[in-house]
Scaffold this active site. Structure first.
Site, mmCIF file in Angstrom:
data_model
loop_
_atom_site.group_PDB
_atom_site.id
_atom_site.type_symbol
_atom_site.label_atom_id
_atom_site.label_comp_id
_atom_site.label_asym_id
_atom_site.label_seq_id
_atom_site.Cartn_x
_atom_site.Cartn_y
_atom_site.Cartn_z
ATOM 1 N N ASP A 180 0.801 -1.162 0.029
ATOM 2 C CA ASP A 180 0.125 0.026 0.050
ATOM 3 C C ASP A 180 0.972 1.469 0.066
ATOM 4 O O ASP A 180 0.478 2.115 -0.665
ATOM 5 C CB ASP A 180 -0.920 -0.066 1.290
ATOM 6 C CG ASP A 180 -2.050 -0.995 1.217
ATOM 7 O OD1 ASP A 180 -2.294 -1.410 -0.150
ATOM 8 O OD2 ASP A 180 -2.566 -1.273 2.087
ATOM 9 N N SER A 211 -11.275 -1.696 -8.276
ATOM 10 C CA SER A 211 -11.201 -1.997 -7.048
ATOM 11 C C SER A 211 -11.422 -0.736 -6.100
ATOM 12 O O SER A 211 -12.079 0.205 -6.508
ATOM 13 C CB SER A 211 -9.454 -2.314 -7.033
ATOM 14 O OG SER A 211 -8.780 -1.009 -7.263
ATOM 15 N N LYS A 222 -14.970 -5.532 4.772
ATOM 16 C CA LYS A 222 -14.017 -5.634 3.786
ATOM 17 C C LYS A 222 -13.614 -7.168 3.824
ATOM 18 O O LYS A 222 -12.674 -7.305 4.816
ATOM 19 C CB LYS A 222 -13.051 -4.535 3.569
ATOM 20 C CG LYS A 222 -11.984 -4.895 2.456
ATOM 21 C CD LYS A 222 -10.919 -3.684 2.192
ATOM 22 C CE LYS A 222 -10.586 -4.026 0.946
ATOM 23 N NZ LYS A 222 -9.760 -5.140 0.572
HETATM 24 S S1 IVH Z 1 -16.592 -3.262 -3.779
HETATM 25 C C1 IVH Z 1 -16.328 -0.926 -7.549
HETATM 26 N N1 IVH Z 1 -17.182 -4.446 -1.505
HETATM 27 O O1 IVH Z 1 -11.936 -5.188 -2.004
HETATM 28 C C2 IVH Z 1 -16.123 -1.464 -6.025
HETATM 29 N N2 IVH Z 1 -15.229 -4.921 -2.234
HETATM 30 O O2 IVH Z 1 -9.993 -3.284 -3.582
HETATM 31 C C3 IVH Z 1 -15.645 -3.019 -6.107
HETATM 32 N N3 IVH Z 1 -13.730 -6.333 -1.269
HETATM 33 O O3 IVH Z 1 -11.490 -6.477 -5.386
HETATM 34 C C4 IVH Z 1 -15.322 -3.563 -4.936
HETATM 35 N N4 IVH Z 1 -14.928 -6.587 0.493
HETATM 36 O O4 IVH Z 1 -11.933 -8.344 -3.617
HETATM 37 C C5 IVH Z 1 -16.060 -4.269 -2.334
HETATM 38 N N5 IVH Z 1 -17.636 -5.261 0.817
HETATM 39 C C6 IVH Z 1 -16.775 -5.233 -0.293
HETATM 40 C C7 IVH Z 1 -15.526 -5.922 -0.424
HETATM 41 C C8 IVH Z 1 -14.702 -5.593 -1.482
HETATM 42 C C9 IVH Z 1 -13.841 -7.155 -0.052
HETATM 43 C C10 IVH Z 1 -12.349 -6.524 -1.983
HETATM 44 C C11 IVH Z 1 -12.485 -6.905 -3.354
HETATM 45 C C12 IVH Z 1 -12.120 -5.874 -4.280
HETATM 46 C C13 IVH Z 1 -11.213 -5.271 -3.204
HETATM 47 C C14 IVH Z 1 -11.145 -3.934 -3.704
#
Ligand code: IVH
Length: 677
Positions: A40, A85, A123
């Site tokens: 990060d 992401s 997350k």
């Molecule tokens: S939304 C456009 N919601 O985090 C938004 N992602 O850095 C797309 N992830 O690739 C992602 N929990 O693998 C979303 N509640 C959540 C999540 C989540 C884990 C992960 C996912 C994504 C990464 C993004």
């Protein structure tokens, strides 16, 4: 470029190369090279540099894409809608700044007064996946890959019980659900236990374990690893209007039958966000799975549209990460622990240090090679990491802080518990004590395993008690547990008359068991619950199993040469046969014959198929469905255990292998005949 200082340009180039290198290791090889927090930091530094000097933001910069390229051995899938992401907030201030930015942009776009509403979620620490449903039927599952092209993992995802193969009524013509595939903490612990017992590499965290399981070419392995899925959003949607808020979308997905995590809420403004963050942080340890933060998403679709995206991530969402579960401390000593199978595991004793809210005093080093590879020495300063319930581990040594008198570790040549010789076969990573049940440590572990919930399930027979009965010389083998008297038990430390009576009752109850549990309880190397089940189905009785030689064992589906040898070796040992007789004499019993080979459930029961090439009318999916529905199995690779290779046009190496091994090769017409009988 002329306006960009040379130092900045050089730094950006270095960062890009470094990030790409780590990305490859992480996404393609499933073998992360640095802690997430460091990645990060590199990524942010590059983002900042590019923000300061926009000329540096080349099209090939890792900031311009989502990360990783698909492996060549799973089919590629182009996503209908890009999988993006999230931007991260690492501190509460950054989370506040996110809300601030959102509110400001929305105000400019003409939004009225009042705090912004956010859908707040967890997350998940797993793997992003896109599930495509057409007319309610699951037709494809793909990993994120680089965001535009992922890998086809449909067969593997089908093994995840929480993923519906068909949506509930009123599903639109096309609906893609996006979410995370993850492994529960207890399943990861069990998997790692198995890896350890086999001398295989353990998974550092649930994400690697989930990725490893999901990207198997053989879906049967995926099935054994017990994955879970939580939906958190939509991909392509046709024939239905998207709900007006994200929270309503999640409700809809849940109503369609998709698993949506219940730990979510709609919060107002930054106070609401932080309250959610803190509440989740408090209950994090109690969750069944690992999370690495929370996610905030502007709830109203119209507001999301107004905010839009920046290159790789939406402006309307933000991941608020928990502080890294890493800390620095000193290795005071490296000791050796003896496990149930006699495996000697080096364990680092650490100066106590708080990691993610828990005091850590030791960390496993797995085996001798691992100690060498990480070059951990007594006296070293090390970075330790704790991920959920996983045993703390040493991530790396801080070389600058190595004292001149740091001592190297050497595996002892004699067992530290029973002084028997230690052996390490040349092709194995694990050194073992040769003492068997003579070794107190092995005896203790064997008894604990014997009594464990999935084995004979002797309630109340925990570590402290086993320690006392072994050290007090009361119990030498499992059968002797059943002859413990009330007086002996009541006389032990921390045992009253009442708990002693309870334990006797539990022992009595445990006498009546099943053959499956009994075989598992014996603690035969490489024989876990699922193998025990297979053995019972195949042989039906203990006598038949005991009489089987290696060749007969190899006929059991999923039993390979290593497992067969281990089982044969176990039953060849007179003291093991004796222990079994003693257990029978102590009254341990099971309904014999009950698990005998199941009657064929379908025309293809017991038959294993491998598919290759393009069939004239059936898709691979359809062919697999037909096989599974008729009780057969589908495997990804051809072996001697394959019954049929179903080959179509342009069949490749699998066909050659089938011919080489003499496995029957059939075409679609012959396949249909088989199905019809
Ligand atoms: S939304 C456009 N919601 O985090 C938004 N992602 O850095 C797309 N992830 O690739 C992602 N929990 O693998 C979303 N509640 C959540 C999540 C989540 C884990 C992960 C996912 C994504 C990464 C993004």
């Amino acid at each position: 470029m002329s306006t960009v200082p040379r130092a900045a340009a050089e730094r950006a180039a270095w960062l890009r190369a470094e990030i790409e290198r780590h990305n490859h290791a992480y996404y393609v090889l499933d073998a992360p090279t640095i802690p997430d927090a460091e990645w990060d930091a590199l990524f942010r530094e590059l983002q900042d540099l590019e923000a300061q000097h926009p000329a540096l933001a080349t099209a090939d910069s890792p900031t311009q894409r989502v990360g990783g390229v698909p492996r060549s051995d799973l089919a590629e899938v182009r996503h209908a809608v890009l999988m993006l992401s999230l931007n991260n907030a690492l501190t509460e201030d950054e989370a506040l700044a996110f809300d601030h930015r959102v509110a400001e942009m929305l105000a400019k776009a003409g939004r009225g007064e009042g705090p912004v509403e956010y859908a707040c979620e967890l997350k998940f620490d797993g793997l992003a996946i896109n599930l495509r449903y057409e007319d309610g039927l699951l037709v494809q599952a793909a990993t994120r890959g680089d965001g535009s092209v992922g890998e086809d993992v449909t067969a593997n995802v089908r093994t995840i019980h929480s993923v519906p193969l068909r949506l509930h009524d009123a599903a639109p013509p096309v609906l893609e659900a996006r979410g995370e595939v993850l492994m529960f903490k207890r399943d990861l612990a069990r998997l790692n236990e198995r890896q350890r017992a086999r001398g295989d590499k353990e998974f550092a965290n649930p994400r690697n374990a989930a990725a490893g399981a999901l990207r198997q070419l053989d879906a049967r392995i995926t099935a054994q690893r017990r994955l879970h899925f939580f939906a958190y959003g939509l991909g392509e949607l046709r024939g239905a209007a998207e709900p007006a808020t994200h929270s309503a979308t999640l409700d809809w997905l849940a109503a369609l039958g998709l698993p949506v995590c219940a730990e979510r809420t709609v919060a107002r403004g930054s106070d609401g966000l932080l309250a959610f963050y803190r509440a989740v942080q408090r209950k994090r340890e109690r969750l069944d799975y690992d999370i690495d933060g929370v996610v905030y998403k502007v709830d109203a679709r119209a507001e999301q549209v107004a905010l839009g995206f920046v290159s790789r991530a939406p402006r309307w969402a933000c991941a608020h990460k928990f502080p890294p579960q890493e800390a620095t401390t000193q290795v005071l000593d490296i000791e050796v622990q003896v496990g149930r199978t006699g495996a000697l595991t080096p364990v680092a004793r650490l100066a106590p240090v708080a990691v993610g809210g828990v005091t850590v005093t030791n960390a496993t080093l797995h085996n001798e090679d691992e100690v060498r590879r990480k070059d951990v020495r007594i006296g070293d300063t090390v970075i330790v990491r704790r991920a959920g319930d996983v045993i703390p581990e040493i991530v790396a040594v801080v070389p600058e802080r190595r004292p001149p008198d740091a001592r190297e570790f050497a595996m002892p040549s004699r067992c530290p518990v029973c002084d028997s010789a230690v052996e390490r076969p040349a092709d194995e990573a694990i050194a073992r004590c040769t003492g068997g049940l003579v070794c107190g440590a092995q005896r203790k572990q064997a008894l604990l395993h014997f009594a464990s919930r999935r084995a004979l399930d002797i309630e109340g027979l925990g570590e402290k008690l086993v320690e006392q009965v072994v050290e007090g010389d009361w119990v030498h083998g499992p059968a002797e547990l059943f002859s413990l008297s009330l007086e002996t038990l009541a006389g032990l430390e921390r045992m009253g008359e009442k708990s002693a009576a309870n334990l006797l009752h539990a022992l009595d109850k445990a006498r009546s068991t099943t053959l499956e549990r009994f075989i598992y309880a014996l603690g035969i190397r490489h024989v876990g619950e699922s193998t025990a089940r297979d053995l019972v189905h195949h042989f039906g009785s203990l006598a038949a199993l005991q009489a089987a030689d290696e060749a007969a064992l190899l006929a059991v589906p999923d039993v390979g040469p290593v497992v067969a040898a281990s089982i044969a070796h176990f039953f060849a040992e007179p003291h093991n046969r004796e222990a079994i007789e003693q257990l029978r004499a102590a009254g341990v019993q099971w309904p014999e014959g009950e698990g005998a080979a199941r009657p064929a459930a379908g025309r293809l029961a017991g038959k294993t198929f491998v598919l290759t090439g393009t069939l004239p009318t059936l898709t691979r999916e359809q062919a697999s469905e037909l096989i599974l529905a008729a009780g057969g199995k589908v495997s990804g690779s051809v072996s001697k255990k394959t019954d049929y290779v179903l080959a179509g046009d342009e069949a490749g190496s699998k066909l050659e292998k089938a011919q080489a091994l003499g496995v029957a090769v059939i075409d679609e017409a012959q396949f249909r005949k088989l199905l019809e009988g």
